[in-house]
Motif scaffolding. Structure first.
Motif, PDB file in Angstrom:
ATOM      1  N   TYR A  78      55.410   3.862  77.651  1.00  0.00           N
ATOM      2  CA  TYR A  78      55.766   3.963  79.067  1.00  0.00           C
ATOM      3  C   TYR A  78      56.889   4.973  79.304  1.00  0.00           C
ATOM      4  O   TYR A  78      57.090   5.425  80.418  1.00  0.00           O
ATOM      5  N   ARG A  88      57.098  10.931  81.027  1.00  0.00           N
ATOM      6  CA  ARG A  88      57.848  11.107  82.271  1.00  0.00           C
ATOM      7  C   ARG A  88      59.348  11.217  81.939  1.00  0.00           C
ATOM      8  O   ARG A  88      60.062  11.991  82.534  1.00  0.00           O
TER       9      ARG A  88
ATOM     10  N   ASP B 306      46.759  -6.702  77.314  1.00  0.00           N
ATOM     11  CA  ASP B 306      47.593  -6.653  78.517  1.00  0.00           C
ATOM     12  C   ASP B 306      46.722  -6.457  79.755  1.00  0.00           C
ATOM     13  O   ASP B 306      46.956  -5.566  80.562  1.00  0.00           O
ATOM     14  N   ILE B 385      46.398   0.601  78.912  1.00  0.00           N
ATOM     15  CA  ILE B 385      47.293  -0.514  79.228  1.00  0.00           C
ATOM     16  C   ILE B 385      47.670  -0.561  80.716  1.00  0.00           C
ATOM     17  O   ILE B 385      48.012  -1.610  81.251  1.00  0.00           O
ATOM     18  N   ALA B 386      47.597   0.581  81.406  1.00  0.00           N
ATOM     19  CA  ALA B 386      47.891   0.589  82.850  1.00  0.00           C
ATOM     20  C   ALA B 386      46.781  -0.080  83.634  1.00  0.00           C
ATOM     21  O   ALA B 386      46.935  -0.381  84.820  1.00  0.00           O
ATOM     22  N   THR B 415      48.284   1.050  68.577  1.00  0.00           N
ATOM     23  CA  THR B 415      48.740   0.712  67.229  1.00  0.00           C
ATOM     24  C   THR B 415      49.468  -0.626  67.301  1.00  0.00           C
ATOM     25  O   THR B 415      50.508  -0.730  67.950  1.00  0.00           O
ATOM     26  N   GLU B 417      51.638  -3.644  65.912  1.00  0.00           N
ATOM     27  CA  GLU B 417      52.710  -3.756  64.921  1.00  0.00           C
ATOM     28  C   GLU B 417      53.360  -5.130  65.049  1.00  0.00           C
ATOM     29  O   GLU B 417      53.680  -5.569  66.156  1.00  0.00           O
ATOM     30  N   LYS B 418      53.555  -5.787  63.913  1.00  0.00           N
ATOM     31  CA  LYS B 418      54.181  -7.109  63.932  1.00  0.00           C
ATOM     32  C   LYS B 418      55.625  -6.989  64.427  1.00  0.00           C
ATOM     33  O   LYS B 418      56.322  -6.043  64.046  1.00  0.00           O
ATOM     34  N   PHE B 431      56.196  -6.234  72.896  1.00  0.00           N
ATOM     35  CA  PHE B 431      54.857  -5.660  73.077  1.00  0.00           C
ATOM     36  C   PHE B 431      53.952  -5.934  71.865  1.00  0.00           C
ATOM     37  O   PHE B 431      52.759  -6.091  72.006  1.00  0.00           O
ATOM     38  N   ASP B 434      52.154  -0.348  70.229  1.00  0.00           N
ATOM     39  CA  ASP B 434      52.414   0.846  71.022  1.00  0.00           C
ATOM     40  C   ASP B 434      51.065   1.476  71.359  1.00  0.00           C
ATOM     41  O   ASP B 434      50.068   1.210  70.705  1.00  0.00           O
ATOM     42  N   GLN B 435      51.057   2.310  72.359  1.00  0.00           N
ATOM     43  CA  GLN B 435      49.798   2.928  72.741  1.00  0.00           C
ATOM     44  C   GLN B 435      50.040   4.308  73.319  1.00  0.00           C
ATOM     45  O   GLN B 435      51.132   4.617  73.798  1.00  0.00           O
ATOM     46  N   VAL B 436      49.024   5.143  73.234  1.00  0.00           N
ATOM     47  CA  VAL B 436      49.112   6.466  73.840  1.00  0.00           C
ATOM     48  C   VAL B 436      47.796   6.741  74.568  1.00  0.00           C
ATOM     49  O   VAL B 436      46.719   6.351  74.102  1.00  0.00           O
ATOM     50  N   LEU B 534      56.614   2.821  86.202  1.00  0.00           N
ATOM     51  CA  LEU B 534      56.499   2.842  84.747  1.00  0.00           C
ATOM     52  C   LEU B 534      55.177   3.461  84.323  1.00  0.00           C
ATOM     53  O   LEU B 534      55.100   4.220  83.362  1.00  0.00           O
ATOM     54  N   LEU B 536      53.489   5.764  85.491  1.00  0.00           N
ATOM     55  CA  LEU B 536      53.456   7.223  85.522  1.00  0.00           C
ATOM     56  C   LEU B 536      53.956   7.827  84.213  1.00  0.00           C
ATOM     57  O   LEU B 536      53.591   8.959  83.861  1.00  0.00           O
ATOM     58  N   GLY B 537      54.779   7.072  83.491  1.00  0.00           N
ATOM     59  CA  GLY B 537      55.271   7.530  82.198  1.00  0.00           C
ATOM     60  C   GLY B 537      54.160   7.721  81.182  1.00  0.00           C
ATOM     61  O   GLY B 537      54.334   8.405  80.174  1.00  0.00           O
ATOM     62  N   LEU B 538      52.999   7.117  81.448  1.00  0.00           N
ATOM     63  CA  LEU B 538      51.871   7.228  80.523  1.00  0.00           C
ATOM     64  C   LEU B 538      51.045   8.489  80.773  1.00  0.00           C
ATOM     65  O   LEU B 538      50.250   8.900  79.933  1.00  0.00           O
ATOM     66  N   PRO B 540      51.822  11.906  81.215  1.00  0.00           N
ATOM     67  CA  PRO B 540      52.015  13.229  80.609  1.00  0.00           C
ATOM     68  C   PRO B 540      51.347  13.402  79.235  1.00  0.00           C
ATOM     69  O   PRO B 540      51.107  14.529  78.819  1.00  0.00           O
TER      70      PRO B 540
END
Lengths: 140, 561
Positions: A78, A88, B306, B385-386, B415, B417-418, B431, B434-436, B534, B536-538, B540
């Motif tokens: 995020y 961002r 999620d 996730i969004a 990905t 992760e424990k 979480f 993590d994800q991209v 938040l 929007l952070g995904l 770029p």
């Protein structure tokens, strides 16, 4: 007499009367308070003591790896993007940062980046610093 | 006969006495809430305008034939633009109420934009340490009060006329839970209902009802069921959930419908939270008087992606004699219920691209062919996730019978992760991975605005966007659909055909909710503009240029010249 005319204050360990450091601090605080929105400024905390030197070698691979794990857990997707790629929030990959600046930015945050000083131990913040510094040579 | 008449007369007298003694005071007490039950055509008095969450304005002065002449009447700027402007304004009796980042609340003259009062909440510095901040999605009005939840876990009531604080109560221990309030409350008679953030936190998320009169807690509903079958070991202690967006209400059934958030951790590395994890990622039907659970349906049992049920609207609509509830899950699937008992009537996908399940049984709601990310190899999952849609809302027009709704066709690489939950000194994000963002197989990621039958999912028209839209939708009796995009353009479409009839560049993207209202016989359309969020952070990772899209915060109000 309003206050003591004699400088009887105890010396802060590590400060050693370094005026340049204190001045830099003031400039940083001033800049932060000027840039932060009013409501955030109302809520500014007292700055904690300056971070001491890292308790471990920041280029130690196990420290870097621990930092990577923490980085993932504190919301990379995020915010700064996976592995510090563009998001961002500023990209962290392939950029040079001064060590102390990174520590301060993580500890105090900058809206909307959360301040992590109460959420993470100083050691954990240093691990994040180690990981972010490990990204500075990354090409893509 | 005589005696019967006498009895009748007695009954009438008794009724009159009862009315006078009992109902009259109740009526006076509920005076503010009458406006919420029978909404004036000129007003927009709650988050989704009406209890049925249609986000539809019955005003038609601005319509298909004259919308091209729309121009700016006034602009108001909230002054704090961190994370943009995410809220939906409200209007009652010509006064517009809205909230910006850092819980800055304004009351403005709806015709001119002149400020009547403002209230800037004094927030605890803990706010700066939180993940969910500094945005807010809306206030509630009723009983002469403006009520909102704060970033530091309080609920505050202001005098609607003066903006003076009437009461403020601390509901959450934000310093400890790192949780807070960002959604708009819902006033139901003498209570105000709202849910907390917690889906990404190792805590137990709740929905609260407070007395409108003084803020005293009337009830709370824990979205983490105390049941070992549902939460193995001590996983329930860290189960997340909560209900961070606004529910809907059916006065005839006296049921509030509230969606709940995902379990924590978001991703399960294996035995992180054994069980179905009730009541996370579920729709709840609650008695607003006491919080009793009438029915529930868990849309995503043991949510591995999620895919919250806590976002967006729960459409209350009647069709063919059936009392329906249409609720979109974050997975992009739309669940249609019999709202009297929670029985599934249909399930249909709003998204074209998905692989998290093969399908969802439209008769039972069962997830078939689950594809959860697991520890080890990164997993390719659609939607991301969004969500198939974020928390922004669609709009249902009873005039066209269509639901105007947006979708994001984006995938991700997860990905897992424990992770050990951190609760001291304060709750840390939980979480479990993590994800991209990734483009879908064989094509570019994109978004769309659709006109759909809300019950069958049948599509009437679509408009595509390069950048998936994250703003809410407005429809009006003037035959218009109004919606703003991520690039900062708000458009009006023909509700029947999807043809673009008007657009205006507001200068920053759209995340909030456009509304329509009328003052002194003149119709207005208010459009919050200001990119943030938040989510929007995904973007770029797929579209680097989005990192430089200007943030902002301004309320644009349009009318006919």
């Amino acid at each position: 007499m309003i206050g003591p005319s004699h400088p009887a204050r105890p010396r802060v360990p590590g400060a050693r009367g370094d005026r340049a450091v204190r001045l830099a601090w003031l400039v940083l605080l001033l800049a932060t308070s000027m840039m932060a929105p009013p409501a955030a400024a109302q809520g500014m905390r007292q700055p904690p003591p300056l971070p001491t030197e890292p308790p471990f070698n920041l280029s130690d691979p196990t420290v870097v790896q621990a930092g990577q794990s923490l980085f993932r857990q504190t919301c990379t997707g995020y915010c700064h993007g996976a592995e510090g790629r563009l998001s961002r929030a500023p990209a962290l990959r392939g950029r040079e940062f001064e060590t102390r600046y990174l520590y301060q930015r993580i500890a105090y945050g900058f809206p909307p980046m959360p301040a992590f000083q109460t959420l993470l131990t100083p050691e954990d913040i240093w691990k994040l610093v180690a990981y972010i510094k490990s990204l500075q040579g990354a090409k893509e | 006969m005589t005696s019967k008449r006498a009895w009748s007369g007695g009954a009438v007298s008794t009724l009159l006495v009862l009315l006078f003694l009992g109902l009259a005071p109740a009526g006076a007490q509920n005076a503010g809430s009458t406006r919420l039950h029978n909404v004036d055509a000129n007003d927009w008095p709650m988050y989704h305008r009406t209890y049925d969450s249609h986000r539809f304005s019955p005003l038609a002065q601005i319509n298909k034939s004259n919308v091209k002449d729309l121009s700016v009447a006034w602009v108001h700027q909230p002054g704090a633009v961190v994370q943009g402007l995410e809220s939906t304004p409200l209007v009652v009796d010509g006064v517009l109420y809205y909230i910006g980042s850092y819980n800055r609340v304004f009351a403005l003259d709806g015709a001119t934009g002149r400020e009547i009062w403002h209230y800037f909440a004094k927030l605890d510095p803990v706010v700066n340490t939180l993940f969910f901040q500094p945005y807010n999605r809306g206030v509630a009005v009723g009983h002469g009060k403006v009520i909102f939840g704060t970033l530091d876990g309080r609920v505050i009531a202001l005098d609607m006329k003066t903006g003076k604080e009437l009461w403020a109560v601390t509901v959450l221990n934000t310093k400890k839970c790192s949780c807070n309030f960002t959604g708009a409350p819902l006033i139901v008679r003498d209570k105000v209902i709202l849910g907390q953030t917690s889906g990404e936190l190792p805590i137990q998320g709740k929905i609260f009802a407070l007395k409108v009169a003084n803020g005293e807690k009337a009830w709370e509903f824990n979205t983490i069921k105390n049941d070992q079958k549902s939460w193995g070991g001590d996983s329930g202690k860290f189960g997340g959930g909560g209900g961070w967006m606004t529910g809907s209400y059916d006065p005839a059934l006296n049921l509030v419908y509230w969606g709940t958030a995902n379990p924590a951790p978001d991703y399960d590395w294996g035995q992180a939270r054994p069980g179905d994890n009730l009541y996370t990622s579920s729709v709840l039907a609650l008695n607003p008087d006491n919080g009793d659970l009438k029915w529930y349906f868990q849309e995503v049992p043991h949510d591995d992606w999620d895919y919250d049920a806590g976002l967006g609207e729960s459409l209350v609509l009647d069709r063919d004699g059936k009392k329906l509830l249409v609720h979109q899950n974050k997975s992009g699937f739309v669940f249609v219920y019999d709202r009297t008992n929670g029985k599934i009537q249909n399930v249909w996908p709003m998204n074209h691209v998905y692989n998290w399940v093969q399908r969802v049984d439209p008769k039972t709601g069962e997830l078939i062919g689950r594809n959860p990310p697991r520890l080890g190899k990164p997993a390719f999952i659609c939607p991301w996730i969004a969500g198939g849609r974020s928390w922004n809302s669609g709009s249902y027009s009873p005039k066209t019978g269509l639901w105007y709704n947006t979708a994001m066709e984006v995938c991700e690489e997860v990905t897992v992760e424990k992770q050990t939950p951190v609760t001291e000194p304060a709750a840390g994000l939980f979480f479990g991975g993590d994800q991209v963002a990734k483009h879908p197989p064989g094509g570019e990621a994109y978004g769309h605005l659709d006109a759909r039958d809300p019950v069958t999912g049948e599509r009437k028209w679509s408009v595509n966007f390069k950048y998936p839209p994250i703003g809410s939708v407005l429809s009006t009796a003037g035959g218009l659909v109004v919606h703003g995009d991520v690039e900062g353009v708000v458009r009006a479409y023909d509700a029947e055909s999807g043809e673009e009839l008007w657009h205006f560049r507001t200068g920053s993207g759209h995340r909030g909710g456009p509304i329509s209202y009328s003052v002194n016989g003149k119709q207005y359309i208010a459009v919050p503009s200001g990119l943030g969020s938040l989510v929007l952070g995904l973007y770029p990772a797929l579209w680097p240029e989005v990192a430089d899209f200007p943030p902002g915060g301004a309320l644009f109000v349009f009318t006919l010249k």
